[in-house]
Design a protein around this motif. Structure first.
Motif, mmCIF file in Angstrom:
data_model
loop_
_atom_site.group_PDB
_atom_site.id
_atom_site.type_symbol
_atom_site.label_atom_id
_atom_site.label_comp_id
_atom_site.label_asym_id
_atom_site.label_seq_id
_atom_site.Cartn_x
_atom_site.Cartn_y
_atom_site.Cartn_z
ATOM 1 N N GLU A 231 0.842 -1.195 0.000
ATOM 2 C CA GLU A 231 0.000 0.000 0.000
ATOM 3 C C GLU A 231 0.877 1.245 0.000
ATOM 4 O OE1 GLU A 231 -3.284 0.174 -0.230
ATOM 5 O OE2 GLU A 231 -3.392 -2.021 -0.358
ATOM 6 N N PRO A 232 0.546 2.257 -0.799
ATOM 7 C CA PRO A 232 1.346 3.485 -0.757
ATOM 8 C C PRO A 232 1.231 4.151 0.605
ATOM 9 C CG PRO A 232 -0.646 3.805 -2.060
ATOM 10 C CD PRO A 232 -0.567 2.346 -1.761
ATOM 11 N N PRO A 233 2.295 4.831 1.039
ATOM 12 C CA PRO A 233 2.228 5.488 2.351
ATOM 13 C C PRO A 233 1.295 6.689 2.316
ATOM 14 C CG PRO A 233 4.229 6.123 1.214
ATOM 15 C CD PRO A 233 3.583 5.076 0.367
ATOM 16 N N PRO A 234 0.798 7.100 3.474
ATOM 17 C CA PRO A 234 -0.028 8.324 3.506
ATOM 18 C C PRO A 234 0.809 9.526 3.081
ATOM 19 C CG PRO A 234 0.564 7.630 5.734
ATOM 20 C CD PRO A 234 0.989 6.524 4.819
ATOM 21 N N ARG A 235 0.187 10.486 2.432
ATOM 22 C CA ARG A 235 0.910 11.645 1.874
ATOM 23 C C ARG A 235 1.120 12.702 2.968
ATOM 24 N NH1 ARG A 235 1.739 11.733 -3.397
ATOM 25 N NH2 ARG A 235 1.561 14.009 -3.589
ATOM 26 N N LEU A 236 1.935 12.303 3.940
ATOM 27 C CA LEU A 236 2.173 13.150 5.104
ATOM 28 C C LEU A 236 3.025 14.366 4.790
ATOM 29 C CD1 LEU A 236 2.902 10.282 7.665
ATOM 30 C CD2 LEU A 236 0.772 11.579 7.405
ATOM 31 N N LEU A 237 3.733 14.342 3.661
ATOM 32 C CA LEU A 237 4.603 15.462 3.288
ATOM 33 C C LEU A 237 4.064 16.219 2.071
ATOM 34 C CD1 LEU A 237 8.107 13.779 3.755
ATOM 35 C CD2 LEU A 237 6.952 15.374 5.309
ATOM 36 N N ALA A 238 2.793 16.044 1.769
ATOM 37 C CA ALA A 238 2.198 16.736 0.624
ATOM 38 C C ALA A 238 2.321 18.249 0.797
ATOM 39 C CB ALA A 238 0.736 16.341 0.473
ATOM 40 N N GLY A 239 2.757 18.919 -0.247
ATOM 41 C CA GLY A 239 2.903 20.367 -0.215
ATOM 42 C C GLY A 239 4.210 20.853 0.377
ATOM 43 N N ARG A 240 5.061 19.933 0.844
ATOM 44 C CA ARG A 240 6.325 20.332 1.455
ATOM 45 C C ARG A 240 7.483 20.077 0.496
ATOM 46 N NH1 ARG A 240 6.096 21.693 6.556
ATOM 47 N NH2 ARG A 240 8.286 21.264 6.997
ATOM 48 N N THR A 241 8.441 20.995 0.506
ATOM 49 C CA THR A 241 9.637 20.877 -0.314
ATOM 50 C C THR A 241 10.828 20.568 0.583
ATOM 51 O OG1 THR A 241 8.812 22.402 -1.996
ATOM 52 C CG2 THR A 241 11.199 22.060 -1.906
ATOM 53 N N ILE A 242 11.573 19.528 0.220
ATOM 54 C CA ILE A 242 12.772 19.132 0.973
ATOM 55 C C ILE A 242 13.987 19.395 0.100
ATOM 56 C CG2 ILE A 242 14.008 17.240 2.100
ATOM 57 C CD1 ILE A 242 11.286 15.908 2.573
ATOM 58 N N ALA A 243 14.931 20.174 0.621
ATOM 59 C CA ALA A 243 16.185 20.438 -0.073
ATOM 60 C C ALA A 243 17.192 19.377 0.344
ATOM 61 C CB ALA A 243 16.694 21.835 0.258
ATOM 62 N N VAL A 244 17.700 18.636 -0.620
ATOM 63 C CA VAL A 244 18.603 17.514 -0.369
ATOM 64 C C VAL A 244 20.008 17.902 -0.822
ATOM 65 C CG1 VAL A 244 19.047 15.073 -0.794
ATOM 66 C CG2 VAL A 244 16.688 15.930 -0.792
ATOM 67 N N ALA A 245 20.973 17.814 0.088
ATOM 68 C CA ALA A 245 22.369 18.068 -0.286
ATOM 69 C C ALA A 245 22.873 16.919 -1.153
ATOM 70 C CB ALA A 245 23.231 18.215 0.957
ATOM 71 N N ARG A 246 23.461 17.261 -2.293
ATOM 72 C CA ARG A 246 23.986 16.217 -3.175
ATOM 73 C C ARG A 246 25.134 16.791 -3.998
ATOM 74 N NH1 ARG A 246 19.992 13.060 -7.203
ATOM 75 N NH2 ARG A 246 20.010 15.096 -8.259
ATOM 76 N N ASP A 247 26.340 16.386 -3.654
ATOM 77 C CA ASP A 247 27.536 16.763 -4.402
ATOM 78 C C ASP A 247 28.649 15.788 -4.029
ATOM 79 O OD1 ASP A 247 28.462 17.611 -1.891
ATOM 80 O OD2 ASP A 247 28.181 19.749 -2.330
ATOM 81 N N ALA A 248 29.895 16.111 -4.347
ATOM 82 C CA ALA A 248 30.991 15.185 -4.076
ATOM 83 C C ALA A 248 31.202 14.934 -2.592
ATOM 84 C CB ALA A 248 32.282 15.717 -4.701
ATOM 85 N N ALA A 249 30.791 15.884 -1.740
ATOM 86 C CA ALA A 249 30.959 15.730 -0.292
ATOM 87 C C ALA A 249 29.783 15.020 0.358
ATOM 88 C CB ALA A 249 31.165 17.099 0.358
ATOM 89 N N PHE A 250 28.602 15.053 -0.271
ATOM 90 C CA PHE A 250 27.386 14.491 0.317
ATOM 91 C C PHE A 250 26.647 13.692 -0.756
ATOM 92 C CE2 PHE A 250 28.351 18.481 2.492
ATOM 93 C CZ PHE A 250 28.520 18.023 3.794
ATOM 94 N N SER A 251 26.982 12.421 -0.850
ATOM 95 C CA SER A 251 26.426 11.614 -1.943
ATOM 96 C C SER A 251 25.914 10.258 -1.496
ATOM 97 C CB SER A 251 27.503 11.405 -3.018
ATOM 98 O OG SER A 251 28.620 10.730 -2.463
ATOM 99 N N PHE A 252 25.900 9.991 -0.188
ATOM 100 C CA PHE A 252 25.462 8.685 0.299
ATOM 101 C C PHE A 252 23.944 8.699 0.470
ATOM 102 C CE2 PHE A 252 29.765 7.526 2.470
ATOM 103 C CZ PHE A 252 30.387 7.594 1.235
ATOM 104 N N LEU A 253 23.264 8.476 -0.637
ATOM 105 C CA LEU A 253 21.803 8.551 -0.671
ATOM 106 C C LEU A 253 21.229 7.251 -1.216
ATOM 107 C CD1 LEU A 253 21.435 12.135 -2.151
ATOM 108 C CD2 LEU A 253 20.256 11.373 -0.078
ATOM 109 N N TYR A 254 20.357 6.610 -0.452
ATOM 110 C CA TYR A 254 19.622 5.483 -0.993
ATOM 111 C C TYR A 254 18.584 5.985 -1.994
ATOM 112 C CZ TYR A 254 21.327 2.646 2.957
ATOM 113 O OH TYR A 254 22.104 1.978 3.858
ATOM 114 N N PRO A 255 18.554 5.473 -3.226
ATOM 115 C CA PRO A 255 17.475 5.860 -4.137
ATOM 116 C C PRO A 255 16.099 5.607 -3.538
ATOM 117 C CG PRO A 255 19.161 4.629 -5.317
ATOM 118 C CD PRO A 255 19.513 4.552 -3.858
ATOM 119 N N ALA A 256 15.970 4.525 -2.762
ATOM 120 C CA ALA A 256 14.677 4.208 -2.151
ATOM 121 C C ALA A 256 14.254 5.258 -1.132
ATOM 122 C CB ALA A 256 14.729 2.831 -1.499
#
Length: 431
Positions: A231-256
Motif C-alpha cells: 500500500e502506498p504510504p499516507p501523503r504526510l509530506l504533501a505540499g512540502r519541499t525538501i532540499a537535499v544536499a547532493r555533491d561530491a561531499a554528500f552523496s550517500f543517498l539510498y534511491p529508495a
C-alpha cells in the motif's frame, strides 16, 4: 507492511558473490551490466547490504539507479517488491553480493536462498590451479539447498590457465566466464571503499575494457519473481519541499529514500554545500552522508552556505542530518592528518577522522512513530557536550550503539536510516 502476493514474472537473474571481499565482485557485476546494456538489453542492478559506493559504479554501468537489498534492514517483502518491479522492466537482473558468500548475519547466501536467485561465485584465480575448484566446491555445497549457477574466474593468466580451471571443476559446475588479469580495469579504493563513480575520470573506458573481457558470459536462466505490492504510504509530506544536499561531499543517498519521500508527497530539490551560496526555497533540509573530510577547505570557506543553514535552523525549520551531514553541522572537523576546520556550528562538538574504523553495523532506532532501521559505518570519533535524545539498539550482540541528537527541529546522528522501513517515521524527520 500489508502485501498482496500472486504469481509471477520471470526474468534472467543472478547473484554475484565471492569467497571474500576484494575478489572483484563489483568489477565483474559492473562489467556484466555494461556488456548487456551495450547489447541493447535493459539491466537492473542491486547491491546486497547497506552500501552507498558500489551502487554508484553499478548505476553508471547499467544506466539506472542501483537499489539495495537487505533482509533485515529492509524486510523480505520490500526486497521482493523491488525485484518484482525490476523484473517487469528488465531483460536481466544482477545482484552484487557483500563480503564473502556466507559472511554476516544477513549474508548474500541468506538473500539468494530466501529470494530463490542462483549464485555465481567470482574467485580470484591468480596463482591458483585445481585449488580453484576446491574453493568453488566449498562455496557451492557448504549450505544445502543453495542454488549455485557456476563460477566466474577473475585475474586469469591465459587461455590455457582458463582451460585448467574449467577442467578441475565438477561436471555440474560450469565456468561461466574467465576474466583475464588486466590492471586497466581495476577500480581505485580509499578508506570507505571504492572511489565514487564521479571521481573516476576514465570509468567508462575501464568498464568497456572489462566488458570486452567478459563478452562470452551468457545470460543466466530466468527466475520467477512473485508479485508483491504494498500500500502506498499516507501523503504526510504533501505540499512540502525538501532540499537535499547532493555533491561530491554528500552523496550517500539510498534511491529508495528519495522515492519514499516523494511517495509521501514531498517535492525534492537538490543543492551543493560545496558550490552553492544559498539554499533553495524549502521547508526542510536533508544532509546525507558522504566525504566532508575530503572537502574541508571548501566547506569551511563557504560562509554563505553555513549562514544560510543557521538561518534555516533559527527559523524553526527541520534539518535531518546523518553521518557526514551530521559532522558538517558540528563546530569543527579534522581530517586524518589532524588539519581541522570550523564548519557550520549548529551542534556543539568536534570530530576527527582516524585510520581505524570507529563503528560498523546494523542498528534499530525507536522514535515517536516506532522503529526504523539503518546502519553505521564511520572512521571519525566525536567529542560533544550535547546529551543524546536517544540511542540506537545494535543488531550485533556486542555492537556499539549510536547516539541520536535533537536540537529544536534539527535531528542528527551517525546512522544512515532506511526510510521505507517506516515511512511515517521518515516523514516525521521532515514534517
Amino acid at each position: 507492511m500489508d502485501v498482496h502476493v500472486t504469481p509471477v514474472k520471470p526474468c534472467p537473474a543472478i547473484l554475484i558473490s565471492a569467497p571474500a571481499s576484494g575478489q572483484g565482485k563489483t568489477t565483474v557485476t559492473a562489467a556484466l551490466a555494461y556488456y548487456h546494456r551495450r547489447l541493447g538489453r535493459e539491466v537492473r542492478v542491486f547491491k546486497t547490504g547497506p552500501d552507498f559506493i558500489d551502487p554508484q559504479i553499478l548505476a553508471f554501468a547499467s544506466g539506472h539507479p542501483a537499489y539495495q537489498l537487505d533482509l533485515w534492514m529492509m524486510g523480505e517483502a520490500h526486497c521482493r517488491e523491488l525485484l518484482y518491479r525490476a523484473a517487469g522492466e528488465a531483460d536481466l537482473i544482477l545482484i552484487e553480493g557483500v563480503m564473502g558468500l556466507y559472511d554476516g548475519d544477513s549474508s548474500s547466501a541468506d538473500l539468494a536462498q530466501t529470494l530463490a536467485v542462483p549464485v555465481a561465485a567470482v574467485i580470484d584465480a591468480h596463482g591458483m590451479a585445481q585449488t580453484f575448484a576446491a574453493v568453488a566446491y566449498g562455496l557451492a555445497y557448504y549450505r544445502p539447498g543453495l542454488a549455485f549457477a557456476g563460477v566466474i574466474a577473475n585475474k586469469v593468466g591465459s587461455a590455457g590457465h582458463a582451460n585448467l580451471l574449467a577442467e578441475a571443476l565438477p561436471d555440474d559446475m560450469p565456468l561461466l566466464a574467465a576474466m583475464r588479469g588486466d590492471a586497466s580495469v581495476g577500480l581505485p579504493e580509499r578508506h570507505l571503499g571504492l572511489h565514487q563513480a564521479g571521481e573516476i575520470a576514465d570509468l567508462d573506458q575501464r568498464l568497456a575494457r572489462a566488458a570486452d573481457l567478459l563478452s562470452d558470459c551468457r545470460l543466466p536462466d530466468p527466475v520467477a519473481f512473485a508479485e508483491v505490492t504494498s500500500e502506498p504510504p499516507p501523503r504526510l509530506l504533501a505540499g512540502r519541499t525538501i532540499a537535499v544536499a547532493r555533491d561530491a561531499a554528500f552523496s550517500f543517498l539510498y534511491p529508495a529514500n528519495l522515492d519514499c519521500l516523494q511517495a509521501l508527497g514531498a517535492t525534492l530539490t537538490f543543492f551543493s554545500p560545496l558550490a552553492d551560496c544559498d539554499l533553495p526555497a524549502a521547508d526542510a533540509i536533508y544532509l546525507p552522508g558522504g566525504y566532508p573530510e575530503l572537502h574541508l577547505a571548501e566547506l569551511a570557506g563557504n560562509q554563505a552556505m553555513k549562514q544560510a543553514l543557521r538561518q534555516h535552523h533559527q527559523a524553526g525549520k527541520p534539518i535531518y542530518a546523518e553521518c557526514g551531514g551530521f559532522l558538517y553541522l558540528l563546530d569543527s572537523l579534522a581530517d586524518r592528518d589532524g588539519q581541522a576546520a570550523e564548519i557550520v556550528g549548529l551542534l556543539p562538538g568536534q570530530a576527527r577522522m582516524q585510520t581505524q574504523l570507529a563503528n560498523l553495523g546494523m542498528h534499530s532506532l525507536e522514535l515517536e512513530h516506532g522503529e526504523i532501521r539503518g546502519h553505521s559505518f564511520h572512521f571519525s570519533t566525536l567529542q560533544t557536550s550535547l546529551a543524546p535524545h536517544t540511542q540506537s539498539t545494535t543488531r550485533r550482540h556486542h555492537g556499539q550503539a549510536e547516539a541520536f541528537y535533537r536540537v529544536g527541529r534539527l535531528q542528527a546522528s551517525y546512522l544512515h536510516l532506511y526510510f521505507p522501513f517506516n515511512p511515517c517515521q521518515a516523514a516525521a524527520l521532515f514534517a
